[in-house]
Design a protein around this motif. Sequence first.
Motif, PDB file in Angstrom:
ATOM      1  N   ALA A  36      -9.373  -0.763  23.231  1.00  0.00           N
ATOM      2  CA  ALA A  36      -8.051  -0.590  24.024  1.00  0.00           C
ATOM      3  C   ALA A  36      -6.999  -1.605  23.429  1.00  0.00           C
ATOM      4  N   ALA A  37      -7.296  -2.823  23.093  1.00  0.00           N
ATOM      5  CA  ALA A  37      -6.538  -3.695  22.610  1.00  0.00           C
ATOM      6  C   ALA A  37      -5.697  -2.918  21.376  1.00  0.00           C
ATOM      7  N   LEU A  38      -6.358  -2.720  20.591  1.00  0.00           N
ATOM      8  CA  LEU A  38      -5.752  -1.950  19.190  1.00  0.00           C
ATOM      9  C   LEU A  38      -4.849  -0.790  19.713  1.00  0.00           C
ATOM     10  N   ALA A  39      -5.452   0.082  20.642  1.00  0.00           N
ATOM     11  CA  ALA A  39      -4.575   1.320  20.857  1.00  0.00           C
ATOM     12  C   ALA A  39      -3.464   0.796  21.843  1.00  0.00           C
ATOM     13  N   LEU A  40      -3.319  -0.266  22.332  1.00  0.00           N
ATOM     14  CA  LEU A  40      -2.181  -0.593  23.048  1.00  0.00           C
ATOM     15  C   LEU A  40      -1.305  -1.710  22.461  1.00  0.00           C
ATOM     16  N   GLY A  41      -2.211  -2.605  21.803  1.00  0.00           N
ATOM     17  CA  GLY A  41      -1.302  -3.649  21.193  1.00  0.00           C
ATOM     18  C   GLY A  41      -0.648  -3.333  19.909  1.00  0.00           C
ATOM     19  N   LEU A  42      -1.089  -2.420  19.032  1.00  0.00           N
ATOM     20  CA  LEU A  42      -0.529  -2.084  17.821  1.00  0.00           C
ATOM     21  C   LEU A  42       0.873  -1.443  18.003  1.00  0.00           C
ATOM     22  N   PRO A  43       0.923  -0.442  18.928  1.00  0.00           N
ATOM     23  CA  PRO A  43       2.070   0.490  19.378  1.00  0.00           C
ATOM     24  C   PRO A  43       2.983  -0.462  19.844  1.00  0.00           C
ATOM     25  N   LEU A  44       2.684  -1.309  20.525  1.00  0.00           N
ATOM     26  CA  LEU A  44       3.600  -2.373  21.289  1.00  0.00           C
ATOM     27  C   LEU A  44       4.098  -3.257  20.369  1.00  0.00           C
ATOM     28  N   ALA A  45       3.427  -3.748  19.426  1.00  0.00           N
ATOM     29  CA  ALA A  45       4.176  -4.524  18.219  1.00  0.00           C
ATOM     30  C   ALA A  45       5.019  -3.637  17.509  1.00  0.00           C
ATOM     31  N   GLY A  46       4.695  -2.450  17.206  1.00  0.00           N
ATOM     32  CA  GLY A  46       5.581  -1.691  16.333  1.00  0.00           C
ATOM     33  C   GLY A  46       6.870  -1.304  16.957  1.00  0.00           C
ATOM     34  N   ALA A  47       6.689  -1.120  18.249  1.00  0.00           N
ATOM     35  CA  ALA A  47       7.838  -0.674  19.209  1.00  0.00           C
ATOM     36  C   ALA A  47       8.842  -2.033  19.213  1.00  0.00           C
ATOM     37  N   ALA A  48       8.308  -3.098  19.344  1.00  0.00           N
ATOM     38  CA  ALA A  48       9.105  -4.249  19.427  1.00  0.00           C
ATOM     39  C   ALA A  48      10.034  -4.575  18.130  1.00  0.00           C
ATOM     40  N   VAL A  49       9.076  -4.308  16.875  1.00  0.00           N
ATOM     41  CA  VAL A  49       9.839  -4.496  15.682  1.00  0.00           C
ATOM     42  C   VAL A  49      10.944  -3.523  15.491  1.00  0.00           C
ATOM     43  N   ASP A  50      10.769  -2.271  15.899  1.00  0.00           N
ATOM     44  CA  ASP A  50      11.530  -1.397  15.843  1.00  0.00           C
ATOM     45  C   ASP A  50      13.000  -1.669  16.693  1.00  0.00           C
ATOM     46  N   GLU A  51      12.620  -2.136  17.900  1.00  0.00           N
ATOM     47  CA  GLU A  51      13.483  -2.585  18.585  1.00  0.00           C
ATOM     48  C   GLU A  51      14.542  -3.562  18.243  1.00  0.00           C
TER      49      GLU A  51
END
Length: 152
Positions: A36-51
């Motif tokens: 669950a942490a990977l499924a949520l955390g990695l996309p959140l980190a990628g979205a923050a980098v893109d933003e």
Amino acid sequence: MAGQRGRSAGKRARRRAADGPAGHIRPLPGGPALPAALALGLPLAGAAVDELSGPGMGLAFAVAAVLGTGLAAALSSRNGWWWVLAASPLVVLGVTAAVELAAHRDRYQGKGLATGAAKWVVHGFPVMAEAAAAAVIVIAVRLVRARRRQHG
């Protein structure tokens, strides 16, 4: 020596029995919190980098979402696979909405929110499909490997 073989064979049989019924696929270590942490955390980190690097979700978000979903499927139990498959599009949409709303709150007021939500779904669909495809591929590989271990 004959006694030694008998004990080893008995240990292997007990270990197989403890693993569960034939065909049962054991999850990798980590428990349900890690997928669950990977499924949520990695996309959140990628979205923050893109933003932070520019407006909108881009390549970092797509790669992180696919990687997070694939790793979650790899670390989940057989029952957890359905959760990973069903949740991956919702995670992509939810992370996109959360990051966009946090970064551009003024842009998404009134009718702008409905327009933004439609845009998030349309632009996020390829990432949703890629993430789900990653989960399906990981699950298929795990099933094939389990069958080979069972028959070979």
